[in-house]
Design a protein around this motif. Structure first.
Motif, PDB file in Angstrom:
ATOM      1  N   VAL A  86       0.833  -1.205   0.000  1.00 22.11           N
ATOM      2  CA  VAL A  86       0.000   0.000   0.000  1.00 22.11           C
ATOM      3  C   VAL A  86       0.868   1.255   0.000  1.00 22.11           C
ATOM      4  CG1 VAL A  86      -1.780   1.285   1.229  1.00 22.11           C
ATOM      5  CG2 VAL A  86      -1.897  -1.197   1.142  1.00 22.11           C
ATOM      6  N   PHE A  87       1.969   1.237   0.753  1.00 20.50           N
ATOM      7  CA  PHE A  87       2.924   2.357   0.725  1.00 20.50           C
ATOM      8  C   PHE A  87       3.333   2.666  -0.716  1.00 20.50           C
ATOM      9  CE2 PHE A  87       4.417   2.255   5.299  1.00 20.50           C
ATOM     10  CZ  PHE A  87       4.365   3.626   5.489  1.00 20.50           C
ATOM     11  N   ILE A  88       3.758   1.635  -1.432  1.00 20.87           N
ATOM     12  CA  ILE A  88       4.245   1.800  -2.800  1.00 20.87           C
ATOM     13  C   ILE A  88       3.113   2.161  -3.747  1.00 20.87           C
ATOM     14  CG2 ILE A  88       5.353   0.599  -4.732  1.00 20.87           C
ATOM     15  CD1 ILE A  88       6.835  -1.090  -2.596  1.00 20.87           C
ATOM     16  N   ILE A 106      -6.564   5.494   4.014  1.00 21.93           N
ATOM     17  CA  ILE A 106      -7.249   5.037   5.227  1.00 21.93           C
ATOM     18  C   ILE A 106      -6.879   3.593   5.536  1.00 21.93           C
ATOM     19  CG2 ILE A 106      -9.519   4.581   6.231  1.00 21.93           C
ATOM     20  CD1 ILE A 106     -10.570   6.981   4.622  1.00 21.93           C
ATOM     21  N   VAL A 107      -6.767   2.765   4.481  1.00 20.09           N
ATOM     22  CA  VAL A 107      -6.350   1.373   4.672  1.00 20.09           C
ATOM     23  C   VAL A 107      -4.946   1.318   5.277  1.00 20.09           C
ATOM     24  CG1 VAL A 107      -5.783  -0.785   3.486  1.00 20.09           C
ATOM     25  CG2 VAL A 107      -7.811   0.511   2.803  1.00 20.09           C
ATOM     26  N   LEU A 108      -4.035   2.138   4.743  1.00 19.29           N
ATOM     27  CA  LEU A 108      -2.664   2.173   5.255  1.00 19.29           C
ATOM     28  C   LEU A 108      -2.640   2.629   6.711  1.00 19.29           C
ATOM     29  CD1 LEU A 108       0.406   1.993   4.845  1.00 19.29           C
ATOM     30  CD2 LEU A 108       0.340   4.357   4.002  1.00 19.29           C
ATOM     31  N   ALA A 109      -3.424   3.660   7.020  1.00 17.48           N
ATOM     32  CA  ALA A 109      -3.470   4.159   8.397  1.00 17.48           C
ATOM     33  C   ALA A 109      -3.926   3.063   9.358  1.00 17.48           C
ATOM     34  CB  ALA A 109      -4.407   5.369   8.475  1.00 17.48           C
ATOM     35  N   LEU A 133       8.932   4.772  -0.137  1.00 15.91           N
ATOM     36  CA  LEU A 133       9.220   3.690  -1.081  1.00 15.91           C
ATOM     37  C   LEU A 133      10.116   2.630  -0.443  1.00 15.91           C
ATOM     38  CD1 LEU A 133       9.775   5.602  -4.458  1.00 15.91           C
ATOM     39  CD2 LEU A 133       7.937   3.983  -3.936  1.00 15.91           C
ATOM     40  N   THR A 134      11.167   3.074   0.250  1.00 17.87           N
ATOM     41  CA  THR A 134      12.079   2.111   0.861  1.00 17.87           C
ATOM     42  C   THR A 134      11.421   1.379   2.034  1.00 17.87           C
ATOM     43  OG1 THR A 134      13.031   3.931   2.169  1.00 17.87           O
ATOM     44  CG2 THR A 134      14.185   3.301   0.160  1.00 17.87           C
ATOM     45  N   THR A 135      10.638   2.113   2.818  1.00 18.10           N
ATOM     46  CA  THR A 135       9.917   1.460   3.920  1.00 18.10           C
ATOM     47  C   THR A 135       8.899   0.469   3.375  1.00 18.10           C
ATOM     48  OG1 THR A 135      10.166   3.415   5.329  1.00 18.10           O
ATOM     49  CG2 THR A 135       8.460   1.835   5.943  1.00 18.10           C
ATOM     50  N   GLY A 136       8.188   0.881   2.337  1.00 21.74           N
ATOM     51  CA  GLY A 136       7.224  -0.023   1.720  1.00 21.74           C
ATOM     52  C   GLY A 136       7.876  -1.271   1.171  1.00 21.74           C
ATOM     53  N   ALA A 137       9.038  -1.109   0.513  1.00 23.23           N
ATOM     54  CA  ALA A 137       9.748  -2.260  -0.041  1.00 23.23           C
ATOM     55  C   ALA A 137      10.205  -3.200   1.068  1.00 23.23           C
ATOM     56  CB  ALA A 137      10.943  -1.784  -0.870  1.00 23.23           C
ATOM     57  N   TRP A 138      10.708  -2.603   2.187  1.00 22.95           N
ATOM     58  CA  TRP A 138      11.156  -3.449   3.294  1.00 22.95           C
ATOM     59  C   TRP A 138       9.982  -4.215   3.912  1.00 22.95           C
ATOM     60  CZ3 TRP A 138      10.756  -4.815   8.316  1.00 22.95           C
ATOM     61  CH2 TRP A 138      11.850  -5.474   8.897  1.00 22.95           C
TER      62      TRP A 138
END
Length: 216
Positions: free
Chosen positions: A3-5, A56-59, A197-202
């Motif tokens: 979802v981050f990405i 909202i889903v990410l939150a 992006l990096t947090t989402g990838a991790w």
């Protein structure tokens, strides 16, 4: 992580595509281009709506993952990110109003009046963008702070995310107070984009640590 990405991809692609269709020029020229591609233009606006919903889903996902580590801060972060998603929905509504103004001028309104109306709606969108970004920045600071203190993700990644998040409210307030500097401040948005992006990838590749990690 996905979802981050996805959020970054959706918002950037929608903004790029909408600008590509509208182009530049006076009301008549832009209106002609938007009217000629109206279904596509509205589809692009729907992508923004989907992005608001995914916010909202990410939150909710971040709250569930980080609430055990810091219940009160996680709840406060959730509130700010939920407000971000809801306000983004209002911004999307302004976008549909702009599309309506371009596609079908209101009765009794000449080109100059329609240009003024569109300019007003665009001004509202610009203000809403900075308000939405302010709420996003505060929520992001809180969530990344929990990442830092809980060691739920690598320390270097969480600290970079926290520092990048701290820059966001500053940019949002600058956009509200001195909107003329928006283009000059554009590079300031890159750190948070890289951080997400990096947090989402991790997060996409590894699980969040649920127990205290050894000091790194």
């Amino acid at each position: 992580g996905a979802v981050f990405i996805a959020l970054i991809a959706l918002f950037l692609s929608a903004d790029f595509a909408a600008r590509g269709i509208a182009g530049s020029g006076d009301y008549a020229h832009i209106a002609a281009r938007v009217a000629a591609a109206l279904p596509l233009y509205r589809t692009i606006l729907v992508v923004d709506v989907i992005g608001a919903a995914l916010t909202i889903v990410l939150a909710a996902a971040l709250f569930v993952a980080l609430q055990p580590a810091a219940p009160e801060l996680a709840r406060l972060a959730l509130i700010f990110r939920l407000a971000e998603g809801l306000l983004e929905g209002v911004t999307c509504a302004c976008g549909f109003a702009v599309a309506r103004a371009y596609a079908s001028p209101f009765a009794g309104f000449g080109a100059e009046q329609m240009q003024g109306l569109v300019s007003l709606l665009r001004a509202v969108q610009g203000g809403m963008f900075n308000i939405v970004t302010l709420f996003f920045g505060i929520g992001s600071v809180l969530f990344f702070w929990i990442f830092v203190t809980s060691r739920a993700i690598p320390r270097a990644l969480s600290v970079f995310g926290l520092l990048a998040s701290l820059l966001v409210p500053v940019l949002a307030l600058a956009g509200l107070i001195v909107p003329e500097t928006a283009k000059l401040l554009q590079p300031g948005w890159y750190p948070i984009m890289v951080a997400e992006l990096t947090t989402g990838a991790w997060l996409l590749l590894f699980a969040i640590r649920t127990s205290p990690a050894a000091k790194e």
